[in-house]
Scaffold this motif. Structure first.
Motif, PDB file in Angstrom:
ATOM      1  N   LYS A   1       7.395 -51.473   2.276  1.00 37.00           N
ATOM      2  CA  LYS A   1       7.041 -52.579   3.162  1.00 37.00           C
ATOM      3  C   LYS A   1       7.814 -53.839   2.774  1.00 37.00           C
ATOM      4  CE  LYS A   1       3.140 -55.143   5.080  1.00 37.00           C
ATOM      5  NZ  LYS A   1       3.205 -56.487   4.463  1.00 37.00           N
ATOM      6  N   ASP A   2       7.971 -54.067   1.474  1.00 38.30           N
ATOM      7  CA  ASP A   2       8.723 -55.237   1.024  1.00 38.30           C
ATOM      8  C   ASP A   2      10.186 -55.146   1.447  1.00 38.30           C
ATOM      9  OD1 ASP A   2       8.902 -57.735  -0.543  1.00 38.30           O
ATOM     10  OD2 ASP A   2      10.214 -56.548  -1.842  1.00 38.30           O
ATOM     11  N   ASP A   3      10.754 -53.943   1.375  1.00 36.48           N
ATOM     12  CA  ASP A   3      12.131 -53.741   1.846  1.00 36.48           C
ATOM     13  C   ASP A   3      12.246 -54.105   3.320  1.00 36.48           C
ATOM     14  OD1 ASP A   3      12.941 -52.722  -0.636  1.00 36.48           O
ATOM     15  OD2 ASP A   3      12.570 -50.636  -0.038  1.00 36.48           O
ATOM     16  N   VAL A   4      11.285 -53.630   4.115  1.00 36.51           N
ATOM     17  CA  VAL A   4      11.304 -53.882   5.552  1.00 36.51           C
ATOM     18  C   VAL A   4      11.174 -55.382   5.826  1.00 36.51           C
ATOM     19  CG1 VAL A   4      10.062 -53.516   7.714  1.00 36.51           C
ATOM     20  CG2 VAL A   4      10.449 -51.595   6.156  1.00 36.51           C
ATOM     21  N   GLU A   5      10.348 -56.065   5.076  1.00 39.15           N
ATOM     22  CA  GLU A   5      10.204 -57.512   5.245  1.00 39.15           C
ATOM     23  C   GLU A   5      11.518 -58.238   4.965  1.00 39.15           C
ATOM     24  OE1 GLU A   5       7.021 -58.412   2.595  1.00 39.15           O
ATOM     25  OE2 GLU A   5       5.467 -58.089   4.120  1.00 39.15           O
ATOM     26  N   LYS A   6      12.231 -57.770   3.958  1.00 34.44           N
ATOM     27  CA  LYS A   6      13.535 -58.379   3.660  1.00 34.44           C
ATOM     28  C   LYS A   6      14.492 -58.202   4.833  1.00 34.44           C
ATOM     29  CE  LYS A   6      13.524 -58.105  -1.403  1.00 34.44           C
ATOM     30  NZ  LYS A   6      14.242 -57.613  -2.598  1.00 34.44           N
ATOM     31  N   ILE A   7      14.505 -56.994   5.391  1.00 36.06           N
ATOM     32  CA  ILE A   7      15.391 -56.709   6.518  1.00 36.06           C
ATOM     33  C   ILE A   7      14.984 -57.512   7.747  1.00 36.06           C
ATOM     34  CG2 ILE A   7      16.127 -54.892   8.119  1.00 36.06           C
ATOM     35  CD1 ILE A   7      15.758 -52.919   5.721  1.00 36.06           C
ATOM     36  N   CYS A   8      13.686 -57.625   7.974  1.00 32.92           N
ATOM     37  CA  CYS A   8      13.188 -58.295   9.175  1.00 32.92           C
ATOM     38  C   CYS A   8      13.369 -59.809   9.143  1.00 32.92           C
ATOM     39  CB  CYS A   8      11.716 -57.973   9.382  1.00 32.92           C
ATOM     40  SG  CYS A   8      11.395 -56.296   9.978  1.00 32.92           S
ATOM     41  N   TYR A   9      13.193 -60.425   7.963  1.00 34.59           N
ATOM     42  CA  TYR A   9      13.330 -61.885   7.961  1.00 34.59           C
ATOM     43  C   TYR A   9      13.664 -62.525   6.619  1.00 34.59           C
ATOM     44  CZ  TYR A   9       8.746 -62.902   5.771  1.00 34.59           C
ATOM     45  OH  TYR A   9       7.708 -63.022   4.901  1.00 34.59           O
ATOM     46  N   LYS A  10      13.233 -61.937   5.524  1.00 34.75           N
ATOM     47  CA  LYS A  10      13.382 -62.640   4.249  1.00 34.75           C
ATOM     48  C   LYS A  10      14.835 -62.875   3.871  1.00 34.75           C
ATOM     49  CE  LYS A  10       8.968 -61.418   2.115  1.00 34.75           C
ATOM     50  NZ  LYS A  10       8.294 -60.687   1.011  1.00 34.75           N
ATOM     51  N   ASN A  11      15.697 -61.915   4.164  1.00 39.95           N
ATOM     52  CA  ASN A  11      17.102 -62.071   3.788  1.00 39.95           C
ATOM     53  C   ASN A  11      17.772 -63.208   4.551  1.00 39.95           C
ATOM     54  OD1 ASN A  11      16.887 -59.953   1.982  1.00 39.95           O
ATOM     55  ND2 ASN A  11      17.732 -58.429   3.389  1.00 39.95           N
ATOM     56  N   VAL A  12      17.581 -63.247   5.863  1.00 37.92           N
ATOM     57  CA  VAL A  12      18.214 -64.314   6.635  1.00 37.92           C
ATOM     58  C   VAL A  12      17.548 -65.651   6.348  1.00 37.92           C
ATOM     59  CG1 VAL A  12      16.817 -64.050   8.741  1.00 37.92           C
ATOM     60  CG2 VAL A  12      19.151 -64.925   8.902  1.00 37.92           C
ATOM     61  N   PHE A  13      16.249 -65.667   6.080  1.00 36.74           N
ATOM     62  CA  PHE A  13      15.580 -66.911   5.692  1.00 36.74           C
ATOM     63  C   PHE A  13      16.182 -67.453   4.403  1.00 36.74           C
ATOM     64  CE2 PHE A  13      11.127 -67.358   7.805  1.00 36.74           C
ATOM     65  CZ  PHE A  13      11.718 -67.304   9.060  1.00 36.74           C
ATOM     66  N   ARG A  14      16.484 -66.562   3.464  1.00 41.26           N
ATOM     67  CA  ARG A  14      17.075 -67.009   2.199  1.00 41.26           C
ATOM     68  C   ARG A  14      18.406 -67.714   2.432  1.00 41.26           C
ATOM     69  NH1 ARG A  14      20.877 -64.555  -0.066  1.00 41.26           N
ATOM     70  NH2 ARG A  14      20.382 -62.524   0.860  1.00 41.26           N
ATOM     71  N   VAL A  15      19.260 -67.129   3.263  1.00 44.97           N
ATOM     72  CA  VAL A  15      20.541 -67.759   3.580  1.00 44.97           C
ATOM     73  C   VAL A  15      20.315 -69.084   4.297  1.00 44.97           C
ATOM     74  CG1 VAL A  15      22.676 -67.546   4.906  1.00 44.97           C
ATOM     75  CG2 VAL A  15      21.769 -65.561   3.682  1.00 44.97           C
ATOM     76  N   TRP A  16      19.455 -69.071   5.282  1.00 45.02           N
ATOM     77  CA  TRP A  16      19.188 -70.267   6.086  1.00 45.02           C
ATOM     78  C   TRP A  16      18.686 -71.408   5.201  1.00 45.02           C
ATOM     79  CZ3 TRP A  16      16.037 -69.636  11.287  1.00 45.02           C
ATOM     80  CH2 TRP A  16      16.171 -70.800  12.054  1.00 45.02           C
ATOM     81  N   ARG A  17      17.757 -71.101   4.304  1.00 48.28           N
ATOM     82  CA  ARG A  17      17.226 -72.148   3.414  1.00 48.28           C
ATOM     83  C   ARG A  17      18.297 -72.647   2.449  1.00 48.28           C
ATOM     84  NH1 ARG A  17      11.807 -72.537   4.312  1.00 48.28           N
ATOM     85  NH2 ARG A  17      10.625 -70.642   4.818  1.00 48.28           N
ATOM     86  N   ALA A  18      19.168 -71.754   1.996  1.00 48.16           N
ATOM     87  CA  ALA A  18      20.253 -72.179   1.109  1.00 48.16           C
ATOM     88  C   ALA A  18      21.183 -73.142   1.831  1.00 48.16           C
ATOM     89  CB  ALA A  18      21.034 -70.959   0.622  1.00 48.16           C
ATOM     90  N   VAL A  19      21.453 -72.880   3.106  1.00 46.14           N
ATOM     91  CA  VAL A  19      22.301 -73.769   3.898  1.00 46.14           C
ATOM     92  C   VAL A  19      21.606 -75.108   4.111  1.00 46.14           C
ATOM     93  CG1 VAL A  19      23.347 -74.076   6.186  1.00 46.14           C
ATOM     94  CG2 VAL A  19      23.524 -71.866   5.021  1.00 46.14           C
ATOM     95  N   GLU A  20      20.312 -75.068   4.387  1.00 48.44           N
ATOM     96  CA  GLU A  20      19.548 -76.313   4.550  1.00 48.44           C
ATOM     97  C   GLU A  20      19.572 -77.151   3.270  1.00 48.44           C
ATOM     98  OE1 GLU A  20      15.924 -75.426   7.693  1.00 48.44           O
ATOM     99  OE2 GLU A  20      15.635 -74.853   5.597  1.00 48.44           O
ATOM    100  N   THR A  21      19.334 -76.496   2.141  1.00 52.00           N
ATOM    101  CA  THR A  21      19.301 -77.203   0.858  1.00 52.00           C
ATOM    102  C   THR A  21      20.646 -77.821   0.529  1.00 52.00           C
ATOM    103  OG1 THR A  21      17.567 -75.726   0.018  1.00 52.00           O
ATOM    104  CG2 THR A  21      18.865 -76.942  -1.617  1.00 52.00           C
ATOM    105  N   ALA A  22      21.725 -77.076   0.757  1.00 52.32           N
ATOM    106  CA  ALA A  22      23.063 -77.607   0.480  1.00 52.32           C
ATOM    107  C   ALA A  22      23.345 -78.820   1.344  1.00 52.32           C
ATOM    108  CB  ALA A  22      24.107 -76.524   0.715  1.00 52.32           C
ATOM    109  N   ALA A  23      22.913 -78.777   2.597  1.00 49.64           N
ATOM    110  CA  ALA A  23      23.142 -79.913   3.503  1.00 49.64           C
ATOM    111  C   ALA A  23      22.337 -81.126   3.057  1.00 49.64           C
ATOM    112  CB  ALA A  23      22.757 -79.524   4.931  1.00 49.64           C
ATOM    113  N   GLU A  24      21.112 -80.895   2.615  1.00 50.77           N
ATOM    114  CA  GLU A  24      20.268 -82.009   2.158  1.00 50.77           C
ATOM    115  C   GLU A  24      20.870 -82.672   0.919  1.00 50.77           C
ATOM    116  OE1 GLU A  24      16.570 -80.098   1.514  1.00 50.77           O
ATOM    117  OE2 GLU A  24      16.098 -79.887   3.661  1.00 50.77           O
ATOM    118  N   ASN A  25      21.562 -81.883   0.106  1.00 50.27           N
ATOM    119  CA  ASN A  25      22.123 -82.410  -1.145  1.00 50.27           C
ATOM    120  C   ASN A  25      23.564 -82.891  -1.015  1.00 50.27           C
ATOM    121  OD1 ASN A  25      19.723 -81.791  -2.468  1.00 50.27           O
ATOM    122  ND2 ASN A  25      20.423 -79.742  -3.051  1.00 50.27           N
TER     123      ASN A  25
END
Length: 417
Positions: free
Chosen positions: A392-416
Motif C-alpha cells: 500500500k505504501d508503494d502504491v501511495e508513492k506512485i499515486c502522489y507521494k513521489n510527485v509531491f516530493r518533487v513539487w515541494r522541493a521546487v517550492e522550497t527552492a523557490a522560497e529560498n
C-alpha cells in the motif's frame, strides 16, 4: 503511527490475524483472489490521494467548440465522450488530474501561443467556478490535500509546450502567477527553448541559451521542469542545469518501444532517479507497446480493403456492424498489465521513489489499453500492482507521494532563492 490498511473484503483474514490475541498484520495482497484484490485496490484508490500528471481536458473542451463565451462542457456529470468527468473520476479515485494547457506546435509559427494558453487557463478555472462543490483549483500539494479532505477534485495546471513563454522570460513568472505549476519545455517541434523528441531537425542540439534562462527562471519562481517531449540532448542539458528535481509528466519506458525517443531510455531513467526526479507513466498504446502501431495499421488496412471490395463506406450500417465485429475479434489494444510492466521497469532502474502516473487521458484518442480506458479504471492498475507484490505504501508513492516530493522541493527552492 502509520494507519493499518485492511480491505473490507478481507474480513476473514482480519479475524485470522486477530485470533490467539495476535496483533493484526498487513495483508499479503498476492494471496487474495482477483475479486478481493480489486476490491482492495478500489479502497486504496479512494482513501489515497491520486495525482495524474497529464489530462488533456482543456484542449478537449476547445476542440469540442466550448469557449469562454459559450456554455462550457459539463464534466460535472457523466459525459458520452472523452476519458474524464467528475463521476468517473470519483469512481476511479482520481483526486488531482493535472490539467494540460496544451499549445500545438503550429502556434510557434502562426503566433498566439500565449493567448491560447491564457484562454485554456481561464476555461479550466471556469470549471471550478461553475461547480465549486465538485472542483477546485490547486497551486500546491497543500491545496490538493485540503481539497481531498473536502471531497473535491483538484485542478492543478501544467503548460504543455513552453512556446507560451514566447520570447519573453518575464512570462515564466506570469504563468506561475496564473497557476501553472509545470511547463513541458517543447512539444512536437523544436522551439525557442530547445529541441523536441519528435523533430528530427535538431535545430539547436539541445537547450538554447534562452532555454537555459527559462529553466533557471522556472527554478527561481517555483515551476516544475517537465522533460516529456524533449530530445535526448535537451534532457541531458536540463539535467546538468537544473537546481531541483524534474518530472516527465507523461512519458514511458523506451525499453518497450525501441527507437521511440518520446519515451525515456534506461540511462535517462537512471539519471532522473539519481537527481530525485519522477517519470509519470503514459498509458497511450504507442507509448507502452512497440507493436501497437503496426497492429493498428494491419486492422485499418483490412477494413479499407473490405469496404472497397464490398463497395461500402464507413457510414453504411452494414459496414459499421462488420467493423465493430472485426475490431472486437482482432483487439489491437495492449493490456493494463503492460502499464504495470513500465512501472516495474522504472522501479528496477531507479527505485520506487521515482515513478508516478501520467495517463494522457483525453490526449491519446482511442489507443488506451484494455482495463484503462478512462479515469474510472485506475483500480485495475492498482490491483495489478498489488498482485505483483507492491505494498500500500508503494502504491501511495506512485499515486502522489513521489510527485509531491518533487513539487515541494521546487517550492522550497523557490522560497529560498
Amino acid at each position: 503511527m502509520k494507519k493499518l490498511f485492511l480491505p473490507k473484503v478481507s474480513s476473514l483474514l482480519l479475524l485470522a490475524a486477530l485470533s490467539c490475541n495476535e496483533k493484526p498484520t498487513q495483508v499479503d495482497y498476492t494471496t487474495l483472489s482477483d475479486e478481493a484484490r480489486l476490491e482492495a485496490a478500489k479502497e486504496i484508490a479512494h482513501e489515497t490521494i491520486m495525482v495524474d500528471g497529464h489530462v488533456d481536458l482543456p484542449y478537449r473542451m476547445k476542440v469540442g467548440g466550448f469557449t469562454l463565451q459559450r456554455e462550457i462542457l459539463d464534466v460535472s456529470e457523466r459525459t458520452d465522450g472523452g476519458n474524464f468527468d467528475f463521476p468517473r473520476a470519483k469512481e476511479g479515485g482520481l483526486d488531482a488530474p493535472f490539467m494540460s494547457i496544451y499549445l500545438p506546435a503550429r502556434y510557434q509559427q502562426t503566433g498566439g501561443a500565449k493567448t491560447l494558453a491564457d484562454s485554456l487557463i481561464l476555461m479550466t478555472k471556469r470549471l471550478a467556478e461553475t461547480w465549486p462543490e465538485k472542483f477546485a483549483m490547486a497551486n500546491s500539494p497543500d491545496d490538493i490535500e485540503a481539497n481531498f479532505k473536502a471531497g473535491k477534485i483538484s485542478l492543478p495546471m501544467g503548460m504543455e509546450n513552453g512556446a507560451g513563454i514566447e520570447d519573453d522570460i518575464n512570462n515564466v513568472a506570469y504563468f506561475h502567477e496564473k497557476g501553472i505549476r509545470y511547463i513541458t519545455l517543447t512539444h512536437g517541434k523544436d522551439n525557442l527553448i530547445g529541441d523536441s523528441s519528435y523533430d528530427t531537425s535538431r535545430t539547436h542540439g539541445g537547450l538554447t541559451t534562452f532555454g537555459e534562462q527559462v529553466v533557471k527562471e522556472m527554478n527561481r519562481v517555483g515551476i516544475m521542469v517537465d522533460i516529456s517531449h524533449v530530445s535526448d540532448d535537451t534532457f541531458y542539458d536540463v539535467m546538468k542545469l537544473t537546481d531541483v528535481p524534474v518530472i516527465a509528466s507523461h512519458s514511458s519506458c523506451r525499453k518497450y518501444t525501441p527507437g521511440f525517443e518520446r519515451n525515456m531510455d534506461d540511462e535517462m531513467i537512471k539519471l532522473l532517479g539519481k537527481k530525485k526526479g519522477v517519470i509519470m507513466i503514459n498509458f497511450g498504446g504507442s507509448f507502452i507497446d512497440g507493436d501497437y502501431n503496426e497492429r493498428t495499421a494491419e486492422v485499418r488496412e483490412h477494413i479499407v480493403n473490405w469496404l472497397a471490395k464490398n463497395e461500402l463506406s464507413r457510414s453504411d450500417s452494414a459496414a459499421q456492424v462488420y467493423i465493430k465485429k472485426y475490431v472486437a475479434e482482432h483487439n489491437v489494444f495492449p493490456d493494463v498489465t503492460l502499464v504495470a510492466d513500465h512501472i516495474d521497469h522504472v522501479v528496477k532502474i531507479a527505485g520506487i521513489d521515482h515513478v508516478g502516473l501520467g495517463s494522457d487521458f483525453d490526449g491519446v484518442g482511442d489507443s488506451l489499453p484494455n482495463g484503462l480506458k478512462d479515469v474510472s479504471m485506475y483500480p485495475n492498475l492498482i490491483a495489478e500492482l498489488l498482485k505483483r507484490g507492491y505494498s500500500k505504501d508503494d502504491v501511495e508513492k506512485i499515486c502522489y507521494k513521489n510527485v509531491f516530493r518533487v513539487w515541494r522541493a521546487v517550492e522550497t527552492a523557490a522560497e529560498n532563492s
